[in-house]
Design a protein around this motif. Sequence first.
Motif, mmCIF file in Angstrom:
data_model
loop_
_atom_site.group_PDB
_atom_site.id
_atom_site.type_symbol
_atom_site.label_atom_id
_atom_site.label_comp_id
_atom_site.label_asym_id
_atom_site.label_seq_id
_atom_site.Cartn_x
_atom_site.Cartn_y
_atom_site.Cartn_z
ATOM 1 N N THR A 61 -28.049 9.168 6.441
ATOM 2 C CA THR A 61 -28.181 10.059 7.594
ATOM 3 C C THR A 61 -26.979 10.999 7.689
ATOM 4 N N LEU A 62 -25.796 10.457 7.437
ATOM 5 C CA LEU A 62 -24.597 11.286 7.468
ATOM 6 C C LEU A 62 -24.690 12.378 6.398
ATOM 7 N N ILE B 263 -22.447 14.486 22.757
ATOM 8 C CA ILE B 263 -21.648 14.885 21.608
ATOM 9 C C ILE B 263 -22.143 14.327 20.279
ATOM 10 N N GLY B 264 -23.061 13.349 20.323
ATOM 11 C CA GLY B 264 -23.435 12.667 19.087
ATOM 12 C C GLY B 264 -24.398 13.450 18.214
ATOM 13 N N ASP B 265 -24.141 13.471 16.913
ATOM 14 C CA ASP B 265 -25.105 13.984 15.944
ATOM 15 C C ASP B 265 -25.932 12.826 15.410
ATOM 16 N N VAL B 266 -25.272 11.675 15.338
ATOM 17 C CA VAL B 266 -25.932 10.462 14.882
ATOM 18 C C VAL B 266 -25.584 9.350 15.873
ATOM 19 N N PHE B 267 -26.590 8.596 16.275
ATOM 20 C CA PHE B 267 -26.335 7.453 17.150
ATOM 21 C C PHE B 267 -26.583 6.170 16.377
ATOM 22 N N VAL B 268 -25.662 5.250 16.511
ATOM 23 C CA VAL B 268 -25.812 3.978 15.829
ATOM 24 C C VAL B 268 -25.923 2.884 16.883
ATOM 25 N N TRP C 192 -31.220 20.316 13.700
ATOM 26 C CA TRP C 192 -30.814 18.911 13.644
ATOM 27 C C TRP C 192 -31.219 18.199 14.910
ATOM 28 N N LYS C 193 -32.004 17.165 14.717
ATOM 29 C CA LYS C 193 -32.353 16.310 15.834
ATOM 30 C C LYS C 193 -31.524 15.042 15.699
ATOM 31 N N PRO C 194 -30.751 14.713 16.737
ATOM 32 C CA PRO C 194 -29.909 13.528 16.635
ATOM 33 C C PRO C 194 -30.710 12.316 16.189
ATOM 34 N N THR C 195 -30.175 11.595 15.256
ATOM 35 C CA THR C 195 -30.881 10.492 14.646
ATOM 36 C C THR C 195 -30.316 9.165 15.143
#
Lengths: 143, 373
Positions: free
Chosen positions: B290-291, B195-200, B269-272
Amino acid sequence: MSADTDRGQQQRNIRCLIAKVGLDGHDRGAHVIARAFRDAGFEVVYSGLHRAPDEIVQAAVQEDVDVLGISILSGAHNTLVPKIIDGLKEYGAFEDTLILVGGIVPDEDRAELKEMGVSEVFGPGTPMKETIEFVRQNAPDRD
Amino acid sequence: MSHAEDTTYEDRNRELVSDLLAGEHRALARVITKIENRSPGYRDLISRLHEHTGHADVVGITGSPGAGKSTLVDKVAKTYRDAGLTVGVIAVDPSSPYTGGAVLGDRIRMASNVGDMDVFFRSMSARGQLGGLSTATADAVKALDAFGKDVILIETVGAGQNEIDIVRTADTVTVLVQPGSGDDVQMLKAGILEIGDVFVVNKADMDGVNRTVAELEEMIHLRDNPGANLDVGHHGVDTSLPEGVSGGNGRDHGDDAADDDGDDDAPDWKPTIVETVATTGDGVDELVETLADHADYLDDSGMRAEKARMRYAEEIRQLLRSDANELVKAELDRRGGVDGLAAAVADRETDPYAVAEEILEPIRECVEDRDET
């Protein structure tokens, strides 16, 4: 979109803010109260330690709590509580918030706090049941 | 606040909404309470708000307990505030399934935005109701949106159904991971990676950061190129992930699955992966950038509009389900409640299917009558 449907889904919970204000690091009582309120079925927002009166006001307004419980064991209640109450008034949140003070408050200060708008002061040794029952009886009836 | 029974809620709602639109914090807080409580008239309230919504960037932040979500949200909110944007935060905490009570402690971490009323922080409890979380949270987001918040952050613990709800509500989903949160099998199990678009990767000053980042990268690579690790000269593998739900990579242009990193021209979009130390604020600027990148991607690719349509479709379905449920419940009550029927079934006087059919019949007849006219 009938009112009946609305009523069927209604689920009201008493919301409380348990606030530690000023330079008072004694939070055991606040934790115990927070937990007892939770077990009584209330939703408890805990402020964390060393909050300024402004922060308490901000939290009480934004969280739209029914009950604001201020825990003070430092003896600074006569300076801090009025600031909080003034702030609540500024945002129109004073009228329908039940304000409680818990902690060490000398008898001679109690009347003054109540005059300001504090509904009750709970000292050490107050049975938890009593406090919870007081909240149930006196939580403001909104809509 | 009027308590008179005969004042219609329409009047009160009209006033409340106009106060909210005028920027009164108290009105916003009260609207969210009504939404949370499902108070009489809350639907009318949301209907009135709807036309004023659609301007905010909604960012969901999820992750396991203790990953640092609240602290990060605090720092991200501060960064937006420094850029002159207004911020709304909704922090969802679990409630006790036994008493319905809850301790909502996310506020404790909001140290950077002390006394700043333009950060509107609201704690919500999940109230133990399935599906209730998503509707109430989504509706609360609308209130913040109508109020004029530029950015709305939703923070929720990722431990089950909730993170799927956040996908339905947020434009951008951020998944928080901390180093040492298990081996790559845990990541396979977790189910939050889709589900993530961005991983922290938070707490990036701890040991094991590189490994966690590497494992995440591998997972993301597999997610985007399901055939990548098969090492076959054949590219017919379709992504099995539901598009849009997964953050909507318009992926699978089909070719060179093994070594294509998505460098074609179409917006994609490649998850970042971003590394942060939330307590010190390290990496937070990068995360906010990034957001913003993801927000641009949503606009450029048209995904934002598509996501909104999907969101509303799901919302309509959910409302219909819950309303139809109420209808059935009312019909059930008219027949003396479910207990008597259950007893009859237990005594072998009837069976569950017959009972259900009997109760639904009048409703079905109404619908069929309509069809014929």
